[in-house]
Design a protein around this motif. Structure first.
Motif, mmCIF file in Angstrom:
data_model
loop_
_atom_site.group_PDB
_atom_site.id
_atom_site.type_symbol
_atom_site.label_atom_id
_atom_site.label_comp_id
_atom_site.label_asym_id
_atom_site.label_seq_id
_atom_site.Cartn_x
_atom_site.Cartn_y
_atom_site.Cartn_z
ATOM 1 N N VAL A 326 0.837 -1.204 0.000
ATOM 2 C CA VAL A 326 0.000 0.000 0.000
ATOM 3 C C VAL A 326 0.870 1.252 0.000
ATOM 4 O O VAL A 326 0.659 2.190 -0.793
ATOM 5 C CB VAL A 326 -0.955 0.009 1.202
ATOM 6 C CG1 VAL A 326 -1.672 1.351 1.307
ATOM 7 C CG2 VAL A 326 -1.982 -1.112 1.086
ATOM 8 N N CYS A 327 1.849 1.295 0.907
ATOM 9 C CA CYS A 327 2.727 2.471 1.006
ATOM 10 C C CYS A 327 3.467 2.716 -0.300
ATOM 11 O O CYS A 327 3.599 3.874 -0.747
ATOM 12 C CB CYS A 327 3.718 2.287 2.145
ATOM 13 S SG CYS A 327 2.972 2.306 3.788
ATOM 14 N N ASP A 328 3.963 1.648 -0.917
ATOM 15 C CA ASP A 328 4.710 1.811 -2.161
ATOM 16 C C ASP A 328 3.827 2.375 -3.268
ATOM 17 O O ASP A 328 4.244 3.270 -4.009
ATOM 18 C CB ASP A 328 5.306 0.475 -2.596
ATOM 19 C CG ASP A 328 6.758 0.339 -2.168
ATOM 20 O OD1 ASP A 328 7.501 1.322 -2.316
ATOM 21 O OD2 ASP A 328 7.146 -0.729 -1.678
ATOM 22 N N TYR A 329 2.626 1.874 -3.396
ATOM 23 C CA TYR A 329 1.761 2.363 -4.465
ATOM 24 C C TYR A 329 1.344 3.816 -4.242
ATOM 25 O O TYR A 329 1.221 4.585 -5.207
ATOM 26 C CB TYR A 329 0.534 1.459 -4.617
ATOM 27 C CG TYR A 329 0.768 0.332 -5.595
ATOM 28 C CD1 TYR A 329 0.599 0.520 -6.961
ATOM 29 C CD2 TYR A 329 1.208 -0.916 -5.166
ATOM 30 C CE1 TYR A 329 0.842 -0.500 -7.863
ATOM 31 C CE2 TYR A 329 1.455 -1.945 -6.059
ATOM 32 C CZ TYR A 329 1.271 -1.728 -7.410
ATOM 33 O OH TYR A 329 1.522 -2.738 -8.305
ATOM 34 N N VAL A 330 1.132 4.198 -2.994
ATOM 35 C CA VAL A 330 0.811 5.601 -2.709
ATOM 36 C C VAL A 330 1.997 6.491 -3.065
ATOM 37 O O VAL A 330 1.840 7.551 -3.708
ATOM 38 C CB VAL A 330 0.418 5.776 -1.235
ATOM 39 C CG1 VAL A 330 0.297 7.256 -0.882
ATOM 40 C CG2 VAL A 330 -0.904 5.064 -0.938
ATOM 41 N N LEU A 331 3.210 6.079 -2.665
ATOM 42 C CA LEU A 331 4.406 6.860 -2.970
ATOM 43 C C LEU A 331 4.656 6.949 -4.475
ATOM 44 O O LEU A 331 4.992 8.014 -5.003
ATOM 45 C CB LEU A 331 5.621 6.240 -2.276
ATOM 46 C CG LEU A 331 5.686 6.378 -0.754
ATOM 47 C CD1 LEU A 331 6.850 5.566 -0.193
ATOM 48 C CD2 LEU A 331 5.825 7.835 -0.350
ATOM 49 N N ILE A 332 4.479 5.830 -5.168
ATOM 50 C CA ILE A 332 4.742 5.805 -6.607
ATOM 51 C C ILE A 332 3.716 6.654 -7.360
ATOM 52 O O ILE A 332 4.068 7.382 -8.294
ATOM 53 C CB ILE A 332 4.745 4.348 -7.121
ATOM 54 C CG1 ILE A 332 5.972 3.618 -6.580
ATOM 55 C CG2 ILE A 332 4.745 4.295 -8.644
ATOM 56 C CD1 ILE A 332 5.896 2.122 -6.692
ATOM 57 N N LEU A 333 2.456 6.561 -6.945
ATOM 58 C CA LEU A 333 1.428 7.395 -7.567
ATOM 59 C C LEU A 333 1.752 8.871 -7.379
ATOM 60 O O LEU A 333 1.639 9.677 -8.314
ATOM 61 C CB LEU A 333 0.060 7.067 -6.964
ATOM 62 C CG LEU A 333 -1.117 7.894 -7.480
ATOM 63 C CD1 LEU A 333 -1.311 7.699 -8.983
ATOM 64 C CD2 LEU A 333 -2.403 7.531 -6.729
ATOM 65 N N GLY A 334 2.182 9.246 -6.173
ATOM 66 C CA GLY A 334 2.572 10.629 -5.929
ATOM 67 C C GLY A 334 3.771 11.049 -6.754
ATOM 68 O O GLY A 334 3.808 12.169 -7.287
ATOM 69 N N PHE A 335 4.738 10.145 -6.885
ATOM 70 C CA PHE A 335 5.931 10.460 -7.680
ATOM 71 C C PHE A 335 5.584 10.652 -9.146
ATOM 72 O O PHE A 335 6.025 11.623 -9.779
ATOM 73 C CB PHE A 335 6.964 9.349 -7.526
ATOM 74 C CG PHE A 335 8.154 9.506 -8.416
ATOM 75 C CD1 PHE A 335 9.172 10.384 -8.091
ATOM 76 C CD2 PHE A 335 8.250 8.783 -9.605
ATOM 77 C CE1 PHE A 335 10.276 10.537 -8.934
ATOM 78 C CE2 PHE A 335 9.336 8.935 -10.436
ATOM 79 C CZ PHE A 335 10.350 9.818 -10.099
#
Length: 515
Positions: A326-335
């Protein structure tokens, strides 16, 4: 050119167990060193975010910022869902392997005991009469079959859960995807070299859009220069396909470091220019005609499912692996959002390159340090050139697996000449015919990418669940099961993928009829 794209060596052993030498299999398990959850988060971030993200700004500009934001958010959610499907399927595959291994051990123990029994003949049928769940209780305690302790690649999961047709379809989809990867890589490097060699570095070229017929040097046009660099690229890297290639740890560190320096520089430079009021971008809110290509680019840029077994298995504490995802996908979407939005508001949409780094090589208003401009221009060359041989070897091995027959071996000519040639020649031909990276990424992501990211994970988790019921019953609960455990979500993913393929295909046909 995605993370998946950055770690193609993770696919090198994607195949049924019959294709692996026992010593190789054993060494693979021994070298799976444990990593912490935090390190796993970094690995997954690096896995997904690759050079494929460089094609996203132009796709954003063509589809409009509002449509792009909505679509990329939804596709991030869909990719997250299928990622949880793959993790559940990995746990199911480990459970099946554990169950079979323990059953074999118990049968062997029973046979060895019966050798010294006076009732050998009468007790011969006892193993067949044993309750199916008895293997769980061997050793005096409960065994959690769903611990992910053995790396089971997608190819092996397909051979465990699919029939022969399904396994062949899996490898065909993988082969098509890898062909697309190689074609993108083969085009991206010559494009970057051509732009650096032929571009106008007089700091006045930022508002100029070059054509392929423009001169590069002397009578040589830009298109001819591209073909020259593609030929050099083929001659230098093509021979690696005939051998085995491995990426060293230090090379991985170097390419990852270069990637993050380049991405950080581009975001900061674009923000500075926008902050000074010099931004030239005025993107539209919505433009439906750009949606199909944006879909393919986003699917391609969120690709990680095929490499999850190599990423998740070494994590020492898997209790919170769901939180990691979950954390990775949120960070990647933001990036991705930050990279694309700074790009479309910093540069005129009509001047955005297929490869975003090239917008910084010929515009001194954004970057006036020549050395850094050349670094950004050549950054894709270094990272892609190190990955091309590995992806090519992976594709070659997948071809061998697809046509492999138990007990059979390939003649030397087929093994060493034919398979490398059918691996190398098609993508090079495609790269000679077109260097439209946006279309190559879009088509690869929309077709083969849809199969690998959506259809295959959904079918793996569906058939994996069905396979385990006769073995473990309904009392055993998969602790790594997806939050989307209802069958509705499986078929939703399949229907969504089918709809997307129909939409993209219809758009391509309509676009061709307009020409």
């Amino acid at each position: 050119m995605s993370s998946k794209q950055e770690h193609p060596d993770l696919l090198a052993f994607c195949g049924p167990p019959r294709q692996r030498h026992p010593l190789i299999e054993h060494s693979l398990r021994l070298t799976l060193c444990s990593v912490s959850l935090q390190v796993g988060l970094v690995y997954m971030f690096n896995l997904i975010v690759g050079t494929g993200a460089l094609t996203m700004p132009k796709a954003f500009a063509q589809a409009g910022w509002a449509v792009s934001l909505a679509l990329i958010s939804f596709l991030a959610f869909m990719s997250y869902m299928t990622t949880t499907f793959v993790i559940e399927a990995m746990a199911a595959a480990n459970a099946q392997l554990c169950w079979k291994r323990r059953e074999q051990e118990e049968v062997q123990d029973s046979d060895s005991t019966s050798d010294y029994s006076d009732d050998d003949v009468r007790g011969r049928s006892e193993p067949e009469m044993r309750p199916i769940l008895s293997v769980q209780r061997t050793g005096g305690g409960h065994v959690d079959h769903f611990d992910i302790v053995e790396r089971v690649e997608m190819g092996q999961m397909a051979s465990m859960f699919f029939n022969k047709v399904g396994v062949n379809m899996f490898y065909i989809c993988m082969v098509v995807y890898l062909y697309g990867d190689l074609a993108i890589y083969a085009a991206a490097v010559p494009i970057s070299l051509m732009e650096v060699a032929c571009g106008n570095h007089s700091c006045s070229a930022g508002s100029v859009k070059y054509d392929d017929t423009d001169l590069c040097w002397g009578p040589v046009t830009r298109k001819d220069a591209y073909k020259v660099f593609l030929s050099i690229f083929t001659v230098m890297l093509g021979p690696f396909v005939f051998f085995d290639a491995q990426k060293t740890k230090y090379l991985q560190i170097l390419t990852s470091l270069m990637r993050w320096i380049a991405f950080t520089m581009m975001i900061i430079l674009a923000l500075i220019r926008i902050g000074k009021g010099r931004g030239e971008g005025h993107p539209r809110m919505a433009q439906i005609s750009g949606v199909p290509n944006l879909f393919g680019v986003c699917v391609y840029s969120f690709m990680c499912q095929h490499s999850l077994p190599s990423l998740v298995t070494p994590i020492s504490d898997k209790r919170h692996v769901g939180t990691l995802v979950v954390c990775d996908y949120v960070l990647i979407l933001g990036f991705y959002g930050l990279l694309s939005f700074t790009a479309i508001f910093c540069f005129d949409s009509s001047l955005l390159h297929d490869m975003y780094t090239l917008n910084f090589t010929d515009n001194c208003d954004v970057l006036d340090i020549p050395a850094l401009r050349y670094f950004l221009g050549l950054f894709p060359v270094f990272t892609i050139s190190t990955n091309f041989p590995i992806i090519a070897v992976t594709l070659r091995n997948n071809w061998k697996t697809l046509f492999h027959r138990d007990g059979g071996t390939y003649p030397w000519v087929v093994d060493r000449i034919v398979f490398p040639l059918i691996t190398l020649v098609p993508p090079i031909i495609v790269a000679f015919c077109t260097h439209n990276l946006e279309s190559l990424v879009g088509i690869t992501g929309a077709y083969a990418g849809t199969g690998i990211q959506y259809v295959i994970p959904a079918l793996l988790v569906y058939y994996g669940r069905r396979h385990l019921v006769p073995m473990l019953g309904t009392d055993e609960v998969n602790k790594h099961r997806s939050p989307f455990r209802h069958t509705f979500w499986v078929w939703f993913v399949v229907v969504w993928a089918t709809f997307c393929l129909m939409f993209v295909t219809a758009n391509i046909i309509l676009e061709d009829t307009k020409k």
